[in-house]
Design an enzyme around this catalytic site. Structure first.
Site, PDB file in Angstrom:
ATOM      1  CB  CYS A   1      99.887   5.532   6.163  1.00 23.09           C
ATOM      2  SG  CYS A   1      98.872   4.248   5.408  1.00 23.09           S
TER       3      CYS A   1
ATOM      4  CG  HIS B   1      96.924  12.563  -9.819  1.00 23.25           C
ATOM      5  ND1 HIS B   1      96.466  11.992 -10.971  1.00 23.25           N
ATOM      6  CD2 HIS B   1      97.735  11.641  -9.254  1.00 23.25           C
ATOM      7  CE1 HIS B   1      96.971  10.769 -11.096  1.00 23.25           C
ATOM      8  NE2 HIS B   1      97.741  10.543 -10.069  1.00 23.25           N
TER       9      HIS B   1
END
Length: 549
Positions: free
Chosen positions: A483, A185
């Protein structure tokens, strides 16, 4: 002499200034006897409500869509009735409120840790909520980012999603954590905020508050104990670098004009706020799971149509690639009704969910098609976690049946990369998700900080799989993009192009640096850098070989 530490650069940029180390978590006092059950339960319940309210307030005040969605998910976790029921049960059996909160969170943490996979993300969330709840119950300030009254480099063991999502880039100059990996994160949100960041930096917690340091978010180097003149020089280089990046315009291309589509990774229309879309090729990854996150009922058809149309309407050119729901037993969504699994990372996730709940996928494809019919943008769809050509063919057939003419798949497991040529006989494009492809190729849980070196996108084995996919794309005349978070690495971008990748998709703050790096290298040089990286023995030597040109 300054001390040089080496971590993994996960968000490019230079920064220099005083260090501030994240403070300790709340310490529990000795256990005490419960004399009033109702009062004790009220203390625990109010603590959880305080945490939920604080997280929702932070979410409302967070500019980036990714950060807001993380905070909203945490708020949902804090308000989970199962969590409160467990706390109350412990109080009724004799625990005081603090002990009941601590023991309940420890129990849930142990359960999630034993499952592994993406559940590790929820372990970090639980730890953060536990610390906040204990602080609230003790009447102490919420643990979190220091506020010294001046800009600083934030150093921590690891950062919670809530802390990272609510950082103010005007105050926090850079992030350095001792733990964490390239797909944590901290890494993802730092990139979305445009903050230089280094993770997996062993020894950094020993730094004293206010010691001067420099941080290079590209190379992963952190220098502690530098002098004022080095700080000034680093800041001057950072300003020059930012000015140079800001001056760069136009679509992605190499120095000799070879075109490379530069695109965006987003979770919702909120991620497009304030982004100049003039030279952006579109969206290379629209993560639709944020619309489904932590809900007890599937979002309806009309709600989905509105959410997708809001993204499509932001563009008057280019392509938007929509990834269908990437969830399952490893990212639990209550309405899916999936059984527990011994290893969710290898279980019913991504496209595999459609084996049990085909209605979820059909509703989503129907909503995407309706939203696409109302816009001029070119809408493509792709499925996550595809492993076989049969799965790819079934997804393409399903997409076409719903009126979506361009359908592709994510390459996230080695089996799909090895059969890329066969896949491209069926699908219209491939998009490589380097985060998952890294963990499955190197057999390293992407949330385990101690294995961050194995998750490094410079690993030659990963680069070989990317090259194989790109070669299949070239032979078939169909596009192959990246991506995953690796696309935002400005040093790696020329290597990926040299391997044959034609599209790079990333968070918006990464675009200028990648554009600038590509413009400095001809396609031939990109190919030479790629060959050097492929011929290297490990990620460190691959990175060094590419930097030596």
């Amino acid at each position: 002499m300054p001390e040089l530490l080496q971590g993994i650069g996960v968000s490019p940029g230079l920064a220099a200034g005083p260090v501030m180390v994240m403070g300790p978590v709340p310490v529990l006092p000795a256990a005490r006897q419960v004399t009033d059950l109702e009062d004790e339960i009220a203390v625990a319940e109010n603590a959880l409500k305080t945490v939920e309210a604080d997280l929702r307030t932070r979410a409302d005040g967070t500019a980036t869509g990714a950060g807001r969605e993380v905070l909203q998910a945490q708020a949902m976790l804090a308000s989970d009735p199962v969590l409160l029921d467990d706390v109350i049960a412990r109080i009724q059996h004799g625990d005081d409120a603090l002990r009941a909160l601590r023991n309940t969170f420890d129990k849930h943490r142990e359960l999630l840790s034993s499952v592994g996979g993406h559940f590790a993300e929820r372990v970090a969330d639980l730890d953060d909520i536990a610390h906040r709840a204990l602080a609230a119950a003790l009447g102490q300030p919420m643990p979190g980012v220091p506020a010294p009254g001046h800009p600083f480099i934030l150093v921590a063991d690891d950062l919670s999603p809530a802390d990272t999502a609510s950082l103010d880039p005007a105050v926090v100059l850079a992030l350095v954590t001792e733990r964490g990996g390239p797909t944590s994160h901290t890494a993802i949100l730092a990139r979305s905020l445009g903050l230089p960041a280094v993770v997996g930096c062993g020894g950094v917690l020993a730094a004293a508050d206010s010691v001067l340091a420099t941080v290079d978010g590209t190379t992963g180097q952190v220098r502690l104990g530098v002098q004022e003149d080095e700080v000034a020089g680093c800041r001057a280089r950072a300003i020059a670098q930012l000015e140079s990046l800001a001056a760069g315009r136009g679509p992605g291309r190499t120095a000799d004009g070879h075109a490379v589509d530069l695109m965006l990774n987003i979770g919702s229309a909120a991620d497009l706020t304030g982004v100049d879309l003039t030279d952006v090729g579109g969206v290379g990854l629209f993560r639709t799971e944020f619309l489904f996150l932590d809900r007890h009922e599937e979002p309806g058809l009309d709600e989905q149509v509105l959410a997708y149309a809001e993204v499509f309407d932001a563009f008057d050119h280019g392509t938007v690639v929509v990834r269908t729901l990437d969830a399952g037993a490893d990212k639990p969504l209550p309405f899916l009704g999936l059984p527990d699994e011994p290893n969710p990372a290898l279980g019913m996730r991504g496209l595999r969910v459609a084996r049990r709940r085909p209605d979820i996928l059909d509703t989503q494809l129907r909503a995407i098609a309706r939203a696409a019919a109302r816009t001029r943008v070119d809408v493509w769809v792709m499925a996550p976690m595809v492993s076989t050509a049969k799965e790819a063919a079934e997804f393409v057939e399903r997409a076409h049946a719903h009126g979506l003419p361009t359908a592709g798949v994510m390459i996230e497991v080695p089996a799909a990369a090895l059969l890329a040529d066969r896949f491209l006989r069926i699908v219209d494009f491939l998009s490589i998700g380097t985060n998952d492809l890294s963990q499955y190729t190197l057999a390293a849980d992407r949330q385990t900080g101690d294995l961050a070196d194995l998750l490094d996108p410079w690993q030659p084995a990963l680069l070989q799989l990317i090259e194989r996919c790109a070669a299949a794309g070239k032979a078939s005349g169909k596009p192959v993009g990246v991506c995953g978070e690796a696309a935002a690495d400005p040093l790696l971008a020329p290597v990926l192009v040299g391997l044959g990748i034609s599209k790079l998709s990333m968070a918006a703050p990464g675009l200028p640096a990648v554009r600038a790096q590509l413009a400095q290298h001809s396609l031939a040089v990109c190919g030479r850098l790629a060959r050097r990286a492929l011929d290297s023995d490990d990620a460190t030597s691959a990175r060094a070989a590419a930097r030596a040109d």
